[in-house]
Scaffold this motif. Structure first.
Motif, PDB file in Angstrom:
ATOM      1  N   PRO A 139     -52.741  16.206  14.531  1.00  0.00           N
ATOM      2  CA  PRO A 139     -52.317  17.448  13.860  1.00  0.00           C
ATOM      3  C   PRO A 139     -51.726  17.165  12.480  1.00  0.00           C
ATOM      4  O   PRO A 139     -50.996  16.181  12.301  1.00  0.00           O
ATOM      5  N   PHE A 140     -52.048  18.006  11.527  1.00  0.00           N
ATOM      6  CA  PHE A 140     -51.499  17.911  10.173  1.00  0.00           C
ATOM      7  C   PHE A 140     -49.976  17.932  10.247  1.00  0.00           C
ATOM      8  O   PHE A 140     -49.382  18.813  10.865  1.00  0.00           O
ATOM      9  N   SER A 141     -49.326  16.939   9.637  1.00  0.00           N
ATOM     10  CA  SER A 141     -47.867  16.878   9.646  1.00  0.00           C
ATOM     11  C   SER A 141     -47.366  16.172   8.395  1.00  0.00           C
ATOM     12  O   SER A 141     -47.490  14.950   8.264  1.00  0.00           O
ATOM     13  N   CYS A 142     -46.790  16.938   7.483  1.00  0.00           N
ATOM     14  CA  CYS A 142     -46.247  16.344   6.258  1.00  0.00           C
ATOM     15  C   CYS A 142     -45.039  15.472   6.569  1.00  0.00           C
ATOM     16  O   CYS A 142     -44.834  14.440   5.936  1.00  0.00           O
ATOM     17  N   SER A 143     -44.232  15.874   7.548  1.00  0.00           N
ATOM     18  CA  SER A 143     -43.025  15.119   7.889  1.00  0.00           C
ATOM     19  C   SER A 143     -43.373  13.733   8.421  1.00  0.00           C
ATOM     20  O   SER A 143     -42.773  12.722   8.024  1.00  0.00           O
ATOM     21  N   LYS A 144     -44.344  13.663   9.333  1.00  0.00           N
ATOM     22  CA  LYS A 144     -44.739  12.368   9.889  1.00  0.00           C
ATOM     23  C   LYS A 144     -45.417  11.510   8.832  1.00  0.00           C
ATOM     24  O   LYS A 144     -45.187  10.292   8.764  1.00  0.00           O
ATOM     25  N   ALA A 145     -46.247  12.136   8.006  1.00  0.00           N
ATOM     26  CA  ALA A 145     -46.903  11.385   6.929  1.00  0.00           C
ATOM     27  C   ALA A 145     -45.870  10.832   5.957  1.00  0.00           C
ATOM     28  O   ALA A 145     -45.948   9.666   5.539  1.00  0.00           O
ATOM     29  N   ASP A 146     -44.892  11.650   5.617  1.00  0.00           N
ATOM     30  CA  ASP A 146     -43.837  11.248   4.691  1.00  0.00           C
ATOM     31  C   ASP A 146     -43.088  10.021   5.216  1.00  0.00           C
ATOM     32  O   ASP A 146     -42.884   9.029   4.495  1.00  0.00           O
ATOM     33  N   ALA A 147     -42.692  10.063   6.486  1.00  0.00           N
ATOM     34  CA  ALA A 147     -41.941   8.955   7.083  1.00  0.00           C
ATOM     35  C   ALA A 147     -42.770   7.677   7.109  1.00  0.00           C
ATOM     36  O   ALA A 147     -42.261   6.577   6.807  1.00  0.00           O
ATOM     37  N   LEU A 148     -44.039   7.786   7.441  1.00  0.00           N
ATOM     38  CA  LEU A 148     -44.904   6.605   7.528  1.00  0.00           C
ATOM     39  C   LEU A 148     -45.242   6.036   6.150  1.00  0.00           C
ATOM     40  O   LEU A 148     -45.271   4.815   5.969  1.00  0.00           O
ATOM     41  N   PHE A 149     -45.501   6.906   5.185  1.00  0.00           N
ATOM     42  CA  PHE A 149     -45.772   6.414   3.829  1.00  0.00           C
ATOM     43  C   PHE A 149     -44.550   5.667   3.295  1.00  0.00           C
ATOM     44  O   PHE A 149     -44.676   4.608   2.672  1.00  0.00           O
ATOM     45  N   LYS A 150     -43.356   6.215   3.535  1.00  0.00           N
ATOM     46  CA  LYS A 150     -42.135   5.547   3.070  1.00  0.00           C
ATOM     47  C   LYS A 150     -41.957   4.203   3.768  1.00  0.00           C
ATOM     48  O   LYS A 150     -41.568   3.214   3.142  1.00  0.00           O
ATOM     49  N   ALA A 151     -42.243   4.167   5.069  1.00  0.00           N
ATOM     50  CA  ALA A 151     -42.107   2.915   5.825  1.00  0.00           C
ATOM     51  C   ALA A 151     -43.076   1.854   5.307  1.00  0.00           C
ATOM     52  O   ALA A 151     -42.779   0.654   5.344  1.00  0.00           O
ATOM     53  N   SER A 152     -44.245   2.295   4.830  1.00  0.00           N
ATOM     54  CA  SER A 152     -45.270   1.341   4.387  1.00  0.00           C
ATOM     55  C   SER A 152     -45.009   0.763   3.000  1.00  0.00           C
ATOM     56  O   SER A 152     -45.722  -0.128   2.551  1.00  0.00           O
ATOM     57  N   MET A 153     -43.976   1.244   2.325  1.00  0.00           N
ATOM     58  CA  MET A 153     -43.716   0.776   0.957  1.00  0.00           C
ATOM     59  C   MET A 153     -43.261  -0.671   0.896  1.00  0.00           C
ATOM     60  O   MET A 153     -43.471  -1.361  -0.093  1.00  0.00           O
ATOM     61  N   ASN A 171     -47.062   6.989  -4.579  1.00  0.00           N
ATOM     62  CA  ASN A 171     -47.849   8.117  -5.068  1.00  0.00           C
ATOM     63  C   ASN A 171     -48.088   9.143  -3.967  1.00  0.00           C
ATOM     64  O   ASN A 171     -48.036  10.363  -4.203  1.00  0.00           O
ATOM     65  N   GLU A 172     -48.323   8.677  -2.729  1.00  0.00           N
ATOM     66  CA  GLU A 172     -48.586   9.600  -1.624  1.00  0.00           C
ATOM     67  C   GLU A 172     -47.326  10.370  -1.231  1.00  0.00           C
ATOM     68  O   GLU A 172     -47.401  11.557  -0.891  1.00  0.00           O
ATOM     69  N   VAL A 173     -46.175   9.700  -1.283  1.00  0.00           N
ATOM     70  CA  VAL A 173     -44.911  10.391  -0.984  1.00  0.00           C
ATOM     71  C   VAL A 173     -44.653  11.472  -2.029  1.00  0.00           C
ATOM     72  O   VAL A 173     -44.284  12.607  -1.698  1.00  0.00           O
ATOM     73  N   ALA A 174     -44.848  11.133  -3.297  1.00  0.00           N
ATOM     74  CA  ALA A 174     -44.645  12.110  -4.373  1.00  0.00           C
ATOM     75  C   ALA A 174     -45.576  13.300  -4.212  1.00  0.00           C
ATOM     76  O   ALA A 174     -45.166  14.463  -4.383  1.00  0.00           O
ATOM     77  N   TRP A 175     -46.839  13.030  -3.859  1.00  0.00           N
ATOM     78  CA  TRP A 175     -47.816  14.104  -3.679  1.00  0.00           C
ATOM     79  C   TRP A 175     -47.390  15.048  -2.560  1.00  0.00           C
ATOM     80  O   TRP A 175     -47.462  16.276  -2.708  1.00  0.00           O
ATOM     81  N   LEU A 176     -46.947  14.497  -1.445  1.00  0.00           N
ATOM     82  CA  LEU A 176     -46.505  15.328  -0.323  1.00  0.00           C
ATOM     83  C   LEU A 176     -45.361  16.249  -0.737  1.00  0.00           C
ATOM     84  O   LEU A 176     -45.378  17.457  -0.456  1.00  0.00           O
ATOM     85  N   HIS A 177     -44.364  15.681  -1.411  1.00  0.00           N
ATOM     86  CA  HIS A 177     -43.179  16.476  -1.770  1.00  0.00           C
ATOM     87  C   HIS A 177     -43.476  17.485  -2.884  1.00  0.00           C
ATOM     88  O   HIS A 177     -42.755  18.473  -3.019  1.00  0.00           O
ATOM     89  N   ALA A 178     -44.522  17.241  -3.644  1.00  0.00           N
ATOM     90  CA  ALA A 178     -44.883  18.183  -4.701  1.00  0.00           C
ATOM     91  C   ALA A 178     -45.785  19.306  -4.202  1.00  0.00           C
ATOM     92  O   ALA A 178     -45.772  20.407  -4.750  1.00  0.00           O
ATOM     93  N   THR A 179     -46.563  19.038  -3.151  1.00  0.00           N
ATOM     94  CA  THR A 179     -47.621  19.993  -2.791  1.00  0.00           C
ATOM     95  C   THR A 179     -47.547  20.593  -1.389  1.00  0.00           C
ATOM     96  O   THR A 179     -48.105  21.658  -1.154  1.00  0.00           O
ATOM     97  N   CYS A 180     -46.896  19.898  -0.447  1.00  0.00           N
ATOM     98  CA  CYS A 180     -46.940  20.369   0.946  1.00  0.00           C
ATOM     99  C   CYS A 180     -46.124  21.651   1.122  1.00  0.00           C
ATOM    100  O   CYS A 180     -44.958  21.717   0.724  1.00  0.00           O
TER     101      CYS A 180
END
Length: 282
Positions: A139-153, A171-180
């Motif tokens: 399922p689409f989830s900005c919160s889960k994506a955000d946490a995982l992208f940050k962890a992968s840094m 870049n992916e974290v910034a995109w999520l917070h700008a667009t989701c």
């Protein structure tokens, strides 16, 4: 024989020089080479290894040396223990798994991706974040994506850092917070700005510019957003001369510019995420 205290002092000075030089191994290795023979783990072989390794690997090596010098622990034993830990961890997904993803067999790849992400594998964390940000298989989830992208840094499993993932994740974290615009997702525009600038600093490519434009638009700075988006389109065209760029990327970039010209920020929802996903394309 040099005393442990003097050895520790020398290593501390090397730490300071390396920090000032931003952990440049080309500077660090000659300094390490000058350490006395009282620290036997600094062999020619290990120096050659350090020359080819990343800054985090160098930091860990210096940490082991400091412990050995200060506490009199066996450097060889410490190095052997570190090697065992590194061998059991990785920040790159196996070739067989990467092939499944390349072949767009996302459902087949998901169990192993999830397992490796739980083991703090940077590459797997990034891929699993992409699943959630694209809404594919999971399922689409900005919160889960955000946490995982940050962890992968950054690496957190003891293995050498995956530089490509560390560079792409901001870049992916910034995109999520700008667009989701998903309900329940807490947007942090300051986070978006900070990571967009980090992405631009690391790699000023078309996708970083596209994200920077989205952040500017979300902040209501549409004139700046239009300027950055036009630059992004130009860079994307240049990139396409040297590598294959998904046709959907050109369509999306133009849509983003159209939105900014109309005074509207880019928005990603569960309905539009998969269609505009460049990370896990159809």
């Amino acid at each position: 024989m040099t005393s442990p205290r003097k050895q520790a002092s020398r290593i501390q000075r090397i730490h300071q020089v390396i920090r000032r030089r931003r952990l440049d191994s080309a500077v660090a290795v000659p300094l390490l080479d000058r350490l006395p023979g009282a620290i036997p783990c600094i062999s020619r072989a290990s120096l050659r290894c350090l020359r080819s390794r990343s800054a985090p690997t160098l930091r860990r090596a210096l940490g082991h040396l400091t412990l050995a010098a200060v506490f009199g622990h066996s450097p060889a034993a410490l190095a052997a223990d570190a090697s065992k830990k590194a061998a059991s961890a990785s920040n790159v997904i196996p070739v067989s798994l990467f092939k499944l993803i390349e072949e767009k067999k996302y459902a087949a790849a998901l169990p192993r991706v999830t397992s490796l992400a739980a083991q703090k594998n940077q590459h797997a964390q990034f891929v699993l974040a992409s699943y959630y940000s694209c809404g594919k298989i999971v399922p689409f989830s900005c919160s889960k994506a955000d946490a995982l992208f940050k962890a992968s840094m950054n690496t957190s499993n003891g293995a050498p850092e995956n530089g490509a993932i560390s560079q792409a994740a901001p870049n992916e974290v910034a995109w999520l917070h700008a667009t989701c615009t998903q309900d329940g997702f807490v947007r942090d525009l300051e986070t978006a700005k900070a990571y967009a600038m980090e992405a631009m600093r690391r790699d000023n490519n078309a996708f970083a510019l596209d994200t920077f434009a989205a952040v500017a638009a979300r902040a209501g700075e549409f004139k700046a957003a239009m300027s950055f988006q036009r630059m992004a389109i130009s860079k994307l065209e240049d990139m396409a001369k040297a590598e294959q760029i998904p046709a959907a990327a050109f369509v999306d970039f133009k849509k983003h510019l159209d939105s900014y010209e109309q005074g509207q920020p880019t928005e990603v929802t569960a309905d539009t995420a998969a269609a505009s996903c460049n990370l896990l394309p159809d």
